[in-house]
Design an enzyme around this catalytic site. Sequence first.
Site, PDB file in Angstrom:
ATOM      1  N   LYS A   1     -48.232 -14.887  26.822  1.00  0.00           N
ATOM      2  CA  LYS A   1     -48.241 -13.472  27.160  1.00  0.00           C
ATOM      3  C   LYS A   1     -47.303 -13.120  28.317  1.00  0.00           C
ATOM      4  O   LYS A   1     -46.860 -11.980  28.442  1.00  0.00           O
ATOM      5  CB  LYS A   1     -49.662 -13.035  27.509  1.00  0.00           C
ATOM      6  CG  LYS A   1     -50.621 -12.984  26.323  1.00  0.00           C
ATOM      7  CD  LYS A   1     -50.305 -11.828  25.392  1.00  0.00           C
ATOM      8  CE  LYS A   1     -51.387 -11.653  24.336  1.00  0.00           C
ATOM      9  NZ  LYS A   1     -51.135 -10.496  23.466  1.00  0.00           N
TER      10      LYS A   1
ATOM     11  N   SER B   1     -51.020 -21.260  21.394  1.00  0.00           N
ATOM     12  CA  SER B   1     -50.695 -20.023  22.099  1.00  0.00           C
ATOM     13  C   SER B   1     -51.353 -19.857  23.459  1.00  0.00           C
ATOM     14  O   SER B   1     -50.906 -19.038  24.262  1.00  0.00           O
ATOM     15  CB  SER B   1     -51.042 -18.825  21.215  1.00  0.00           C
ATOM     16  OG  SER B   1     -52.421 -18.861  20.865  1.00  0.00           O
TER      17      SER B   1
END
Length: 415
Positions: free
Chosen positions: A52, A309
């Site tokens: 992110k 992720s």
Amino acid sequence: MTSFTDKAHSAEHLMRTLFPATPLQRNDHLSEVYEADIWLKREDLSPVRSYKIRGALNAMAKVLSHSPETSVFVCASAGNHAQGVAYVCRHFDVKGVIFMPVTTPLQKIDKTRMFGGDNVEIRLVGDYFDDTLAEAKRFCAEVGGHFLSPFDDPDVIEGQASVAAEIVEQLKSLPDMIVLPVGGGGLSAGMTKYLRDVAPHTDIKFVEPAGAASLAAALDAGKPVKLARVNNFVDGAAVAQIGRVTFDVLKTVSAEKVLAVPEDRICSTILEMLNVEGVVLEPAGALSIDALKDLRTEIKGKTVVCVTSGGNFDFERLPEVKERSQRYTGVKKYFLLRLPQRPGALKDFLQVLGPDDNIARFEYMKKSARNFGSVLIGIETSDPENFETLYARLDEGGFVYSDITGDETIAEFVV
């Protein structure tokens, strides 16, 4: 006009001003299990333990280059996006106001505050994220700030595409397949758009949690649709509606390329990676690895890259993860059992247990005016087949029981 590929490369160069490329590592354990060449793109090893930070950095840098007078950046997030925005706010020495639900775990609040330092203000608003988001947007409009979307923003999508650019550079060749986790679609849209240009023959698989399959729903409807119900366990990918900007990229994806994996099975993958490899992954971070179980025959002998992720795993969740994994693999079950209220009844029940059956939970409520009492009992065993033997013994002994392991409604209250 600058191509998306060039923009992704620019974003990749921008990342180097803040952190080195995350590792692309061949995993010997998974390669042996699946008889393939399995590589992990370790986004869980970024400065904020998720990808992110990439979208936040790229988007914020572009805003500041065009509008250097921007006074405040605003976002709504209970997790990785908040931490990425906080980190980048401190990097650019700008003010950030981050809205989080009141129910956000203290660990996530503290990490966001640590990354942002004095540059970030955290506001806890609303019991549900929709309320938090609405207040964040209202505040942003009121102060004339810039709202940073976690995924539905072209600049964020470009930033996430830098993951794909790094993979191609690090692998020195094009993989046969890349497996991508999907939540709101920022990472999958960015990487897909880049790979369509640079590696058109690389097969891309998209993985969603079964309880939040927003991409599959959008592909079926031909447009983003809001799911009536979302299972929030895979919190980093549990999005009720895929983004409109991201879906514009993903709308041509074949539905058969999209996989839905059970939340409880993901727990087994989390534990496997932790116990065997010492790799800490959050549920969303384990999505792409878990999907290999459904791709076993397809990937044999091929080079496959899985994007891990995120690794922001709260270890207070570990007992729940173990519990879910045991139930999925069939080595733990819960029963409601009727026992006669007489001396020796419990002893009779204990006699039917096998040598590998262990009582993990036992709650008994004696009813003074009844002949029978109810027992909530949890049993762990070494092999799922042991329960067939247990059922036979219970039936032979005349016990009345109900297996409630798969009953989500009852389990929510009693397990």
